[in-house]
Write a protein that holds these residues in place. Structure first.
Motif, short mmCIF file in Angstrom:
data_model
loop_
_atom_site.label_atom_id
_atom_site.label_comp_id
_atom_site.label_asym_id
_atom_site.label_seq_id
_atom_site.Cartn_x
_atom_site.Cartn_y
_atom_site.Cartn_z
N TRP A 104 0.85 -1.19 0.00
CA TRP A 104 0.00 0.00 0.00
C TRP A 104 0.89 1.25 0.00
O TRP A 104 1.75 1.41 0.85
CB TRP A 104 -0.91 0.00 1.22
N GLY A 105 0.63 2.12 -0.94
CA GLY A 105 1.40 3.35 -1.01
C GLY A 105 2.88 3.08 -1.19
O GLY A 105 3.30 2.39 -2.11
N ASN A 106 3.69 3.60 -0.28
CA ASN A 106 5.13 3.43 -0.34
C ASN A 106 5.61 2.43 0.70
O ASN A 106 6.73 2.52 1.19
CB ASN A 106 5.82 4.78 -0.11
N SER A 107 4.72 1.46 1.04
CA SER A 107 5.04 0.55 2.15
C SER A 107 6.23 -0.34 1.83
O SER A 107 6.98 -0.72 2.72
CB SER A 107 3.83 -0.33 2.48
N THR A 108 6.40 -0.71 0.55
CA THR A 108 7.53 -1.57 0.21
C THR A 108 8.84 -0.89 0.57
O THR A 108 9.75 -1.51 1.11
CB THR A 108 7.51 -1.91 -1.29
N ASP A 116 -1.98 5.16 7.80
CA ASP A 116 -2.88 4.86 6.70
C ASP A 116 -2.97 3.35 6.45
O ASP A 116 -4.01 2.84 6.01
CB ASP A 116 -2.45 5.59 5.42
N GLN A 117 -1.89 2.61 6.75
CA GLN A 117 -1.93 1.16 6.62
C GLN A 117 -2.80 0.53 7.71
O GLN A 117 -3.57 -0.40 7.44
CB GLN A 117 -0.51 0.59 6.68
N LEU A 118 -2.67 1.04 8.93
CA LEU A 118 -3.48 0.52 10.03
C LEU A 118 -4.96 0.80 9.80
O LEU A 118 -5.82 0.04 10.25
CB LEU A 118 -3.03 1.12 11.36
N ALA A 119 -5.27 1.90 9.11
CA ALA A 119 -6.67 2.22 8.83
C ALA A 119 -7.32 1.14 7.98
O ALA A 119 -8.53 0.92 8.06
CB ALA A 119 -6.76 3.57 8.12
N ILE A 120 -6.53 0.45 7.17
CA ILE A 120 -7.05 -0.66 6.37
C ILE A 120 -6.96 -1.98 7.15
O ILE A 120 -7.89 -2.78 7.17
CB ILE A 120 -6.23 -0.80 5.06
N LEU A 121 -5.84 -2.16 7.82
CA LEU A 121 -5.54 -3.44 8.44
C LEU A 121 -6.43 -3.76 9.64
O LEU A 121 -6.94 -4.89 9.76
CB LEU A 121 -4.07 -3.46 8.86
#
Length: 321
Positions: A153-157, A173-178
């Motif tokens: 997601w986004g620049n997570s890599t 923003d990742q936790l908002a999905i996870l």
């Protein structure tokens, strides 16, 4: 944002548990695989198909567990190619929820076999069991694909790759999905199967209490105990962390440790297999005897078919009783 922080020095605890599960679970599940494949070649029933899929799920977890061992031995850093990170996480979480789904399906089969024995014996329903197995694999893998969504997601890599961790640290923003997806998985893939399993086994115990043999009651109680260990000890705390994390908006610091408990199910599932039928018990002991080069005493819980086959044999030349 640390997700399930691992305290300094505790990575050896993770390595030790992973190694123990691998050494104990792999041979037991390989033996179970051999037995179930043999049963499917002869007179198979629906529950054999479900238990075979559960065995394959456990073996998939065990085969990828060395990745987790390497991570733990490296101080919870990810030294392997990053492309293997989401793959190992996806398989790891998928197999956890596959177990709860298949345990629920097995509880339904066991209930039907006792509540409607004549109907059950005349309908092997292998096709329906195969379809149910496919649905279980689809549900678990579809939900756990959130691992790929989160990692890329986004620049997570970039962020995950530079800090050297694998699925341990996330942005807001990742936790908002996870976090919502975790809660949904906890309800749909753990809560619902737990309710189904509880109902089926409570009804099963009540029916058997009306006059079943002591041998059969003892086998069902063993099956119930192994199933409850899986749900309550192996999976319960981990799924509670989903609820806590959703309420707090972050993962609790103890999440990684209760996730460690989930790996133990690969060692508990063989108990489910063992108590699933008297025929499995007998086949397991025969296989164990051949592998050990010696003899393993027969349990008293053998199937009627094996009793008839060995009627009048108090002992054999190779295996004195």
């Amino acid at each position: 944002i640390p997700d399930g922080t691992v305290f300094t020095g505790s990575h050896w605890l993770f390595f030790s548990v992973y190694l123990l599960v691998f050494l104990v679970g792999l041979p037991l599940n390989v033996m179970a695989l051999v037995i179930f494949v043999g049963k499917l070649r002869h007179r198979a029933v629906a529950v054999d198909v479900l238990l075979l899929n559960l065995t394959l799920s456990d073996l998939l977890l065990l085969l990828f567990l060395p990745f987790r061992m390497v991570e733990a031995a490296s101080g919870m850093r990810w030294p392997l190619p990053f492309i293997l990170c989401p793959l190992s996480g996806f398989l790891f979480f998928t197999t956890i929820y596959l177990t709860s789904l298949f345990l629920a399906a097995v509880s339904i089969e066991r209930f039907l076999s006792v509540a409607y024995p004549l109907w059950y014996k005349t309908r092997p329903r292998l096709g329906q069991a195969g379809l149910a197995s496919g649905i279980c694999w689809l549900l678990a893998s579809a939900n756990c694909s959130v691992v790929y969504v989160t990692e890329y997601w986004g620049n997570s890599t970039y962020s995950q790759g530079t800090n050297g961790t694998c699925y341990l640290e996330f942005r807001e923003d990742q936790l908002a999905i996870l976090l919502p997806v975790r809660l949904e998985m906890g309800v749909a893939l753990f809560g619902v199967p737990l309710l189904i399993t509880s109902y089926c086994y409570s009804r099963l115990v009540w029916i058997l209490g009306q006059g079943a043999s002591r041998r059969r009651r003892r086998r069902v109680m063993g099956l119930l105990a192994a199933t409850l260990i899986n749900f309550v000890i192996c999976f319960g705390p981990y799924n509670v962390s989903h609820l806590v994390g959703y309420i707090r908006g972050e993962s609790p610091t103890w999440r990684s440790y209760v996730l460690l408990l989930s790996t133990l199910n690969s060692c508990v599932d063989p108990l489910v297999f063992y108590f699933s039928s008297s025929k499995f018990q007998a086949e397991f002991q025969k296989l164990l005897g051949r592998l050990s080069g010696g003899c393993v005493p027969w349990t008293q819980e053998v199937s009627l078919e094996l009793k008839v086959r060995n009627m009048g044999e108090e002992q054999t030349p190779d295996c004195p009783s």
